[in-house]
Design an enzyme around this catalytic site. Structure first.
Site, PDB file in Angstrom:
ATOM      1  N   ARG A  97      -2.446  -4.250   4.079  1.00  0.00           N
ATOM      2  CA  ARG A  97      -2.432  -3.575   2.788  1.00  0.00           C
ATOM      3  C   ARG A  97      -3.701  -3.808   1.955  1.00  0.00           C
ATOM      4  O   ARG A  97      -3.643  -4.309   0.825  1.00  0.00           O
ATOM      5  CB  ARG A  97      -1.185  -3.964   1.987  1.00  0.00           C
ATOM      6  CG  ARG A  97       0.096  -3.799   2.779  1.00  0.00           C
ATOM      7  CD  ARG A  97       1.324  -4.029   1.950  1.00  0.00           C
ATOM      8  NE  ARG A  97       1.696  -2.875   1.159  1.00  0.00           N
ATOM      9  CZ  ARG A  97       2.736  -2.845   0.338  1.00  0.00           C
ATOM     10  NH1 ARG A  97       3.488  -3.890   0.185  1.00  0.00           N
ATOM     11  NH2 ARG A  97       3.018  -1.756  -0.352  1.00  0.00           N
ATOM     12  N   ASP A 148       9.245   3.961   4.336  1.00  0.00           N
ATOM     13  CA  ASP A 148      10.235   3.135   3.632  1.00  0.00           C
ATOM     14  C   ASP A 148      11.667   3.380   4.120  1.00  0.00           C
ATOM     15  O   ASP A 148      12.572   2.619   3.795  1.00  0.00           O
ATOM     16  CB  ASP A 148      10.164   3.382   2.117  1.00  0.00           C
ATOM     17  CG  ASP A 148       8.824   2.971   1.547  1.00  0.00           C
ATOM     18  OD1 ASP A 148       8.102   2.194   2.209  1.00  0.00           O
ATOM     19  OD2 ASP A 148       8.478   3.438   0.448  1.00  0.00           O
ATOM     20  N   LYS A 185      11.929   3.531  -7.940  1.00  0.00           N
ATOM     21  CA  LYS A 185      11.104   2.322  -8.106  1.00  0.00           C
ATOM     22  C   LYS A 185       9.622   2.668  -8.079  1.00  0.00           C
ATOM     23  O   LYS A 185       8.867   2.277  -8.961  1.00  0.00           O
ATOM     24  CB  LYS A 185      11.421   1.315  -6.986  1.00  0.00           C
ATOM     25  CG  LYS A 185      10.412   0.190  -6.878  1.00  0.00           C
ATOM     26  CD  LYS A 185      10.737  -0.791  -5.776  1.00  0.00           C
ATOM     27  CE  LYS A 185      10.118  -0.524  -4.433  1.00  0.00           C
ATOM     28  NZ  LYS A 185       8.679  -0.812  -4.285  1.00  0.00           N
TER      29      LYS A 185
HETATM   30  N1  EPU Z   1      -4.492   1.496   2.887  1.00  0.00           N
HETATM   31  C1  EPU Z   1      -5.765   1.044   3.157  1.00  0.00           C
HETATM   32  N2  EPU Z   1      -6.632   0.917   2.115  1.00  0.00           N
HETATM   33  C2  EPU Z   1      -6.281   1.183   0.840  1.00  0.00           C
HETATM   34  C3  EPU Z   1      -4.980   1.645   0.575  1.00  0.00           C
HETATM   35  C4  EPU Z   1      -4.098   1.778   1.630  1.00  0.00           C
HETATM   36  O1  EPU Z   1      -6.122   0.776   4.302  1.00  0.00           O
HETATM   37  O2  EPU Z   1      -7.115   1.013  -0.065  1.00  0.00           O
HETATM   38  C5  EPU Z   1      -3.539   1.665   3.990  1.00  0.00           C
HETATM   39  C6  EPU Z   1      -2.360   0.663   3.850  1.00  0.00           C
HETATM   40  O3  EPU Z   1      -2.668  -0.580   4.431  1.00  0.00           O
HETATM   41  C7  EPU Z   1      -1.257   1.398   4.561  1.00  0.00           C
HETATM   42  C8  EPU Z   1      -1.553   2.877   4.245  1.00  0.00           C
HETATM   43  O4  EPU Z   1      -2.932   2.923   3.887  1.00  0.00           O
HETATM   44  O5  EPU Z   1      -1.406   1.207   5.932  1.00  0.00           O
HETATM   45  C9  EPU Z   1      -0.716   3.475   3.130  1.00  0.00           C
HETATM   46  O6  EPU Z   1      -0.783   2.673   1.987  1.00  0.00           O
HETATM   47  P1  EPU Z   1      -0.502   3.216   0.538  1.00  0.00           P
HETATM   48  O7  EPU Z   1      -1.667   2.873  -0.330  1.00  0.00           O
HETATM   49  O8  EPU Z   1      -0.060   4.636   0.583  1.00  0.00           O
HETATM   50  O9  EPU Z   1       0.715   2.315   0.090  1.00  0.00           O
HETATM   51  P2  EPU Z   1       0.949   1.573  -1.278  1.00  0.00           P
HETATM   52  O10 EPU Z   1       0.481   2.426  -2.405  1.00  0.00           O
HETATM   53  O11 EPU Z   1       0.501   0.185  -1.175  1.00  0.00           O
HETATM   54  C10 EPU Z   1       3.281   2.669  -1.729  1.00  0.00           C
HETATM   55  C11 EPU Z   1       4.658   2.140  -1.941  1.00  0.00           C
HETATM   56  C12 EPU Z   1       5.206   1.598  -0.633  1.00  0.00           C
HETATM   57  C13 EPU Z   1       5.190   2.703   0.406  1.00  0.00           C
HETATM   58  C14 EPU Z   1       3.789   3.309   0.537  1.00  0.00           C
HETATM   59  C15 EPU Z   1       3.723   4.490   1.467  1.00  0.00           C
HETATM   60  C16 EPU Z   1       4.533   1.361  -4.219  1.00  0.00           C
HETATM   61  C17 EPU Z   1       4.510   0.237  -5.163  1.00  0.00           C
HETATM   62  N3  EPU Z   1       4.609   1.071  -2.936  1.00  0.00           N
HETATM   63  O12 EPU Z   1       2.521   1.542  -1.294  1.00  0.00           O
HETATM   64  O13 EPU Z   1       6.523   1.208  -0.894  1.00  0.00           O
HETATM   65  O14 EPU Z   1       5.581   2.188   1.640  1.00  0.00           O
HETATM   66  O15 EPU Z   1       3.302   3.722  -0.753  1.00  0.00           O
HETATM   67  O16 EPU Z   1       4.563   5.483   1.026  1.00  0.00           O
HETATM   68  O17 EPU Z   1       4.510   2.512  -4.624  1.00  0.00           O
HETATM   69  C18 EPU Z   1       8.513   0.028  -0.558  1.00  0.00           C
HETATM   70  O18 EPU Z   1       8.969   0.635  -1.541  1.00  0.00           O
HETATM   71  O19 EPU Z   1       9.230  -0.671   0.205  1.00  0.00           O
HETATM   72  C19 EPU Z   1       7.090   0.122  -0.267  1.00  0.00           C
HETATM   73  C20 EPU Z   1       6.451  -0.693   0.541  1.00  0.00           C
END
Ligand code: EPU
Length: 417
Positions: A121, A304, A22
């Protein structure tokens, strides 16, 4: 609304084939916009998050075909218009359109993305990356208008290795002039999948999969073909099911290195697991040892899989401690597990799981995608019938979960209510 009913206790025997990831597919699809030609993506999972992205692509005017996991995207007739809130709100990954449209047209208008409610997030790191590359950002009532006269490569340090910010910066940098370096980049396999896709189109990206990614911008991206990697979180979820109930349960079409943080922990617990090149065979373990776990970015233990693995901790002989370091609100599954008979304390960012406990069927709610996966695992082990409401969250991320579980002996049914 949809719910599922599970009659627990059945042994799981047979083979489960893992689908495309995904979290890769949801980035590859928006990234296709950067190409000036037709792109093809294979092994696309049939999940509702993909439907939502296709809705955005079609709204923008792209020609999309998706059959048996093979997707063809022709973005030649695309129009860069504001993406309505109702569509972008459906999922987190909608914000990959922000960077793809910004990279291609130097202008984008869209709303704050959606996604599971598992923490604040924020998207500050993505926006910082855009600004360093020359974009100007206006925000009003959660709507972002982002413009750049010119996109020029720059040095971007991420405050945390964010998956989304790494991919978003990579997408814009691919079309920026000169060299961009992303420091403290996320190292998840999905990032390597996206970089390979872009490189197949003609981008010049090195270092994906390490904490320093270097991108030399190019003017044009061409047609290309790529394949979505196997879903390591889906793999992990079924591997945990095998540790709970497997009788030589085979999980195939996987990349075992991608879930080593889980399989090594399972070995510590005493689980009988046979790991081969592209499959794993796993058996239920009668005497599980408790372990301590902490979620981290890849190659650490994935957040996850934190909720799914909690079910296994409830079956260990002793106290396990699990610490969630990525999200502030990812224990919404715990009260439901306790309702089913588990004995889990939430202490700030940690949970203390006292095992072993018998689990019993109950009426529970999937508050988010992985909480839903966790409750499905709990229901598979529990005595009696469990009803899991709001199962739409799970259908966003697990392809054919009902069929896959039924085929290996589980008693699961989906109901429309
Ligand atoms: N964060 C910030 N600022 C930002 C970006 C992130 O503070 O600008 C923080 C977030 O709040 C979080 C951490 O950094 O605490 C990690 O966030 P990340 O950006 O890595 O997560 P994401 O890109 O929003 C993706 C997956 C998530 C998965 C995370 C971590 C997708 C669509 N989603 O999210 O997947 O948990 O990486 O591996 O790729 C899931 O599949 O259930 C899911 C939530």
């Amino acid at each position: 609304m949809k719910q599922i009913k599970i009659n627990g206790g059945n042994i799981l025997k047979g083979t489960i084939k893992i689908s495309g990831a995904k979290n890769s597919a949801v980035a590859l699809i928006p990234a296709s916009i950067l190409s000036d030609d037709i792109v093809e993506i294979d092994n696309v999972p049939n999940i509702s998050d993909i439907d939502a992205l296709n809705e955005i692509l079609e709204y923008l005017g792209a020609k999309v075909s998706l059959e048996n996991g093979h997707m063809t995207i022709d973005t030649k007739s695309i129009q860069n218009k504001e993406i309505p809130k109702e569509i972008s709100n459906k999922l987190r990954a909608s914000y990959y359109f922000m960077s793809a449209l910004l990279g291609k047209y130097k202008h984008v208008e869209m709303y704050f993305p959606g996604g599971c409610k598992i923490g604040a997030r924020p998207i500050d790191q993505t926006l910082k990356g855009f600004e360093i590359l020359g974009a100007k950002i206006k925000e009003e009532n959660n709507k972002f208008t982002i413009d750049a006269d010119e996109l020029v490569g720059g040095h971007v340090y991420l405050d945390m290795p964010s998956v989304g910010a790494t991919i978003n910066t990579m997408l814009v940098a691919t079309k920026a002039k000169g060299l961009t370096i992303i420091e403290n980049a996320a190292k998840e396999p999905e990032i390597v999948n996206v970089a390979t896709f872009l490189n197949n189109m003609g981008a010049k990206i090195t270092g994906a999969g390490t904490s320093e990614i270097r991108i030399k911008g190019v003017e044009k991206l061409n047609s290309c073909f790529t394949e979505v990697i196997p879903d390591r979180i889906e793999t992990g979820t079924y591997v945990i099911a095998g540790a709970l109930l497997g009788d030589n349960l085979k999980i195939e079409n996987i990349i075992p290195e991608h879930i080593e943080s889980l399989t090594l922990k399972l070995k510590e617990m005493g689980v009988d697991i046979d790991i081969q090149n592209n499959y794993i065979i796993i058996n239920k373990c009668e005497k599980l040892k408790p372990v301590n776990l902490k979620t981290l970015g890849y190659p650490g233990f994935p957040t996850d899989l934190q909720q799914p693995v909690t079910v296994l901790l409830t079956q260990c002989n002793g106290v396990s401690v699990l610490e969630e370091t990525i999200y502030e609100n990812r224990f919404q599954n715990v009260p439901y597990l306790n309702e089913m008979g588990a004995n889990i304390d939430i202490i700030g960012k940690k949970i203390k799981v006292h095992g072993p406990t018998k689990l019993y069927g109950s009426k529970v709610v999937a508050t988010d995608l992985r909480a839903g996966a966790c409750l499905i695992l709990a229901a598979l082990v529990a005595k009696g019938e469990t009803t899991i409401m709001d199962i739409e969250h799970v259908l966003r991320g697990y392809e054919n979960i009902i069929e896959k579980l039924t085929n290996v002996g589980a008693q699961v049914s989906l109901e429309e209510i």
